[in-house]
Each structure stands twice: as C-alpha cells, then as structure tokens.
Scaffold this motif. Structure first.
Motif, PDB file in Angstrom:
ATOM      1  N   TYR A   8       0.837  -1.200   0.000  1.00 39.36           N
ATOM      2  CA  TYR A   8       0.000   0.000   0.000  1.00 39.36           C
ATOM      3  C   TYR A   8       0.877   1.257   0.000  1.00 39.36           C
ATOM      4  CZ  TYR A   8      -3.170  -3.554   1.866  1.00 39.36           C
ATOM      5  OH  TYR A   8      -3.890  -4.706   2.059  1.00 39.36           O
ATOM      6  N   PRO A  32      -5.267  -9.885   3.648  1.00 40.41           N
ATOM      7  CA  PRO A  32      -6.291  -8.876   3.941  1.00 40.41           C
ATOM      8  C   PRO A  32      -6.817  -8.938   5.367  1.00 40.41           C
ATOM      9  CG  PRO A  32      -6.713  -9.888   1.814  1.00 40.41           C
ATOM     10  CD  PRO A  32      -5.609 -10.681   2.458  1.00 40.41           C
ATOM     11  N   TYR A  63      -5.109  -8.984   8.123  1.00 39.56           N
ATOM     12  CA  TYR A  63      -4.172  -8.438   9.083  1.00 39.56           C
ATOM     13  C   TYR A  63      -4.010  -6.936   8.890  1.00 39.56           C
ATOM     14  CZ  TYR A  63      -2.813 -13.170  10.324  1.00 39.56           C
ATOM     15  OH  TYR A  63      -2.818 -14.450  10.767  1.00 39.56           O
ATOM     16  N   GLY A  64      -3.485  -6.305   9.897  1.00 36.64           N
ATOM     17  CA  GLY A  64      -3.173  -4.885   9.809  1.00 36.64           C
ATOM     18  C   GLY A  64      -1.867  -4.676   9.074  1.00 36.64           C
ATOM     19  N   TYR A  65      -1.378  -3.473   9.135  1.00 41.12           N
ATOM     20  CA  TYR A  65      -0.216  -3.099   8.373  1.00 41.12           C
ATOM     21  C   TYR A  65       1.036  -2.996   9.220  1.00 41.12           C
ATOM     22  CZ  TYR A  65      -3.468  -0.984   4.910  1.00 41.12           C
ATOM     23  OH  TYR A  65      -4.445  -0.724   3.984  1.00 41.12           O
ATOM     24  N   THR A  66       2.159  -3.182   8.531  1.00 40.45           N
ATOM     25  CA  THR A  66       3.439  -2.713   9.044  1.00 40.45           C
ATOM     26  C   THR A  66       3.888  -1.604   8.098  1.00 40.45           C
ATOM     27  OG1 THR A  66       4.026  -4.859   9.963  1.00 40.45           O
ATOM     28  CG2 THR A  66       5.797  -3.294   9.597  1.00 40.45           C
ATOM     29  N   PHE A  67       4.213  -0.471   8.663  1.00 46.76           N
ATOM     30  CA  PHE A  67       4.556   0.698   7.848  1.00 46.76           C
ATOM     31  C   PHE A  67       6.061   0.859   7.697  1.00 46.76           C
ATOM     32  CE2 PHE A  67       0.693   3.103   7.087  1.00 46.76           C
ATOM     33  CZ  PHE A  67      -0.205   2.552   7.992  1.00 46.76           C
ATOM     34  N   PHE A 120      -8.041  -1.109  14.559  1.00 52.06           N
ATOM     35  CA  PHE A 120      -6.626  -0.958  14.888  1.00 52.06           C
ATOM     36  C   PHE A 120      -6.375   0.422  15.486  1.00 52.06           C
ATOM     37  CE2 PHE A 120      -5.179  -4.554  12.275  1.00 52.06           C
ATOM     38  CZ  PHE A 120      -6.255  -4.718  11.425  1.00 52.06           C
ATOM     39  N   TYR A 178      -2.980   2.988  15.942  1.00 53.67           N
ATOM     40  CA  TYR A 178      -1.582   3.255  15.635  1.00 53.67           C
ATOM     41  C   TYR A 178      -1.137   4.525  16.349  1.00 53.67           C
ATOM     42  CZ  TYR A 178      -1.552  -0.175  11.840  1.00 53.67           C
ATOM     43  OH  TYR A 178      -1.597  -1.334  11.119  1.00 53.67           O
ATOM     44  N   MET A 186       4.746   5.028  11.864  1.00 54.42           N
ATOM     45  CA  MET A 186       3.463   4.546  12.349  1.00 54.42           C
ATOM     46  C   MET A 186       3.711   3.251  13.118  1.00 54.42           C
ATOM     47  SD  MET A 186       0.932   6.506  11.354  1.00 54.42           S
ATOM     48  CE  MET A 186      -0.566   5.538  11.118  1.00 54.42           C
ATOM     49  N   PHE A 236       2.153   0.167  15.298  1.00 58.82           N
ATOM     50  CA  PHE A 236       0.939  -0.582  15.624  1.00 58.82           C
ATOM     51  C   PHE A 236       0.851  -0.768  17.130  1.00 58.82           C
ATOM     52  CE2 PHE A 236      -2.331  -3.645  15.617  1.00 58.82           C
ATOM     53  CZ  PHE A 236      -1.935  -4.697  16.424  1.00 58.82           C
ATOM     54  N   ARG A 264     -10.442  -2.117   9.149  1.00 54.71           N
ATOM     55  CA  ARG A 264     -10.393  -2.944   7.946  1.00 54.71           C
ATOM     56  C   ARG A 264     -11.735  -3.650   7.839  1.00 54.71           C
ATOM     57  NH1 ARG A 264     -10.708  -7.818   7.976  1.00 54.71           N
ATOM     58  NH2 ARG A 264      -9.970  -8.042  10.122  1.00 54.71           N
ATOM     59  N   LEU A 300     -10.208  -6.068   0.739  1.00 59.65           N
ATOM     60  CA  LEU A 300      -8.861  -6.433   0.303  1.00 59.65           C
ATOM     61  C   LEU A 300      -7.778  -5.826   1.182  1.00 59.65           C
ATOM     62  CD1 LEU A 300      -9.033  -6.346  -3.584  1.00 59.65           C
ATOM     63  CD2 LEU A 300      -8.820  -8.317  -2.096  1.00 59.65           C
ATOM     64  N   GLY A 301      -8.035  -5.777   2.448  1.00 58.41           N
ATOM     65  CA  GLY A 301      -7.006  -5.340   3.372  1.00 58.41           C
ATOM     66  C   GLY A 301      -6.880  -3.853   3.530  1.00 58.41           C
ATOM     67  N   LEU A 325      -7.143  -0.284   4.929  1.00 57.09           N
ATOM     68  CA  LEU A 325      -7.437   0.311   6.230  1.00 57.09           C
ATOM     69  C   LEU A 325      -7.975   1.716   6.031  1.00 57.09           C
ATOM     70  CD1 LEU A 325      -4.552  -0.600   8.714  1.00 57.09           C
ATOM     71  CD2 LEU A 325      -6.771  -1.680   8.411  1.00 57.09           C
TER      72      LEU A 325
END
Lengths: 112, 115
Positions: free
Chosen positions: A34, A97, A99-103, B35, B37, B45, B47, B95, B100-101, B103
């Motif tokens: 993303y 999809p 799971y959350g993100y790692t930035f 979530f 952050y 960012m 988590f 989400r 499709l993931g 956020l």
C-alpha cells in the motif's frame, strides 16, 4: 523476520520534476502493498494498493502512479510534480487482507 | 460518510494518569477489524492494538486496552499510567472484511502528556 524499507527519508523537488519513491519488503512473499499519503495535520489517504506483481489499484485520481515490478517492490512515481503533492508518503505491507499493516519509515516530500 | 471518526483533535493528560481516546466507526460488514496506531513526531506509524469484530473480549497490550462497544460502534483506546513518551498522534483505523485489506483511518488525536 519481515522488514520494510522505504527511501528516501526526505526529498525536496521543484514543481514539474519527476518523482520515484521506492519501497521494498524483506522476509515474506506475495505481500499486499500500500501507498498512503498524509497531508500536514491530516489523516492517511490511501493512494494505491497491490495484491500481486503488476496488479495496481488506484484509490484517488491524480498525477501519481504506482508500479510493482517485483513481488516485494512497490514504486510510487510521478512524471511532473505539483505543489499539492507535498506530504508524508508511507508505504505499508500486510501478509493478507485479514491483518493490519506494518509501515515503512516514510518519505517527507516537499515540492517547491 | 466517514468510516472512522475521531472527535478529539487534541487531548492532554498528566503523567501516570489514564486517558481515553475516542473512536467510532461505520460499517455494514459483519466482519471487520479495528486498529490503533501511534505516530510520534518522527512520523513512523507504530501498531498498538487490534480488535476483531468477533472477539468476545476487549483487546489488551501492556498499558493499552481497547474498549470495544459493538452496539455503539465505538473502539476507544485506553492508555493507563501515561508516560511522557506517549505524547504522539494516535490514529484509529478499520479494515472491512470485503475491502482487500484496505485500512480506513481517522484524522487522529494529538495526545500530550505533561509532567
């Protein structure tokens, strides 16, 4: 372990110049990738996402584009930057999809 | 309509006190995840905590807990025993199962912890 790399950290570019920001992920395969932009004092706006090589979905029409030439590489580009392109650009990945993100650490772009 | 609403642009709390950061969400999807952050001034960012829509218990991670009230569609973050290093921008995100993931982020709350 998985890591995400994003560069450069800061960038000052003149209006009308091209842009290329790169993001790579290590330690995983077929991640969802993303690109987000954060304007000053604002939340995060999704620009592009990709679920696989060559698969790019655009959320906001603009003069930016994205490409995914390799499984773990995501590139944000522009042919001609506008002043309004200034902001903080964040790349992120998730394993699926659900799971959350790692930035990544972000790129602060200033267009002058 | 906004998917995520954070109504507190700024919050102040004294060190060692608890603070609640508000978040409400809007979705018709029965499967979703929430979530939080943290974004320090450096911009990264970080988590903090996750709550799934089917989770029966509120999520907790160290000093962070999520007060999940499904019927009210709220997912407030509670930080106990605030520390000076907690000063940062905090974002709530959601989400949706079908997205499709992707956020969706709120506009954030700037938390300032004072000694």
């Amino acid at each position: 372990s998985q890591t995400i790399h994003q560069w450069p950290a800061t960038l000052v570019q003149p209006v009308g110049s091209p842009l290329s920001l790169e993001c790579t992920v290590e330690g995983t395969s077929n991640p969802n990738l993303y690109w987000y932009r954060q304007a000053a004092g604002r939340g995060l706006q999704l620009l592009f996402y990709s679920v696989g090589i060559g698969q790019i979905s655009s959320e906001v029409p603009q003069n930016l584009s994205a490409s995914r030439p390799q499984d773990r590489q995501f590139i944000l580009s522009s042919k001609k930057l506008l002043l309004s392109d200034s902001g903080f650009y964040l790349c992120a990945w998730s394993p699926s999809p659900n799971y959350g993100y790692t930035f990544g650490s972000g790129t602060r772009l200033t267009v002058v | 309509a906004q998917k995520i609403t954070q109504t507190q642009p700024g919050m102040f709390v004294q060190e060692k006190e608890a603070v609640t950061l508000d978040c409400t969400y809007d979705t018709s999807d029965p499967s979703y995840g929430l979530f939080w952050y943290k974004q320090p001034s450096s911009g990264e960012m970080i988590f903090l905590i996750y709550q799934g829509s089917y989770d029966q218990q509120n999520a907790t991670e160290g000093r962070y807990s999520l007060n999940f009230q499904k019927a009210r569609k709220s997912a407030n973050l509670v930080i106990s025993a605030s520390q000076l290093g907690d000063s940062a921008m905090y974002f709530c995100a959601m989400r949706e199962g079908r997205a499709l993931g992707r956020l969706y982020f709120g506009r954030g709350t700037q938390l300032t912890v004072w000694p």
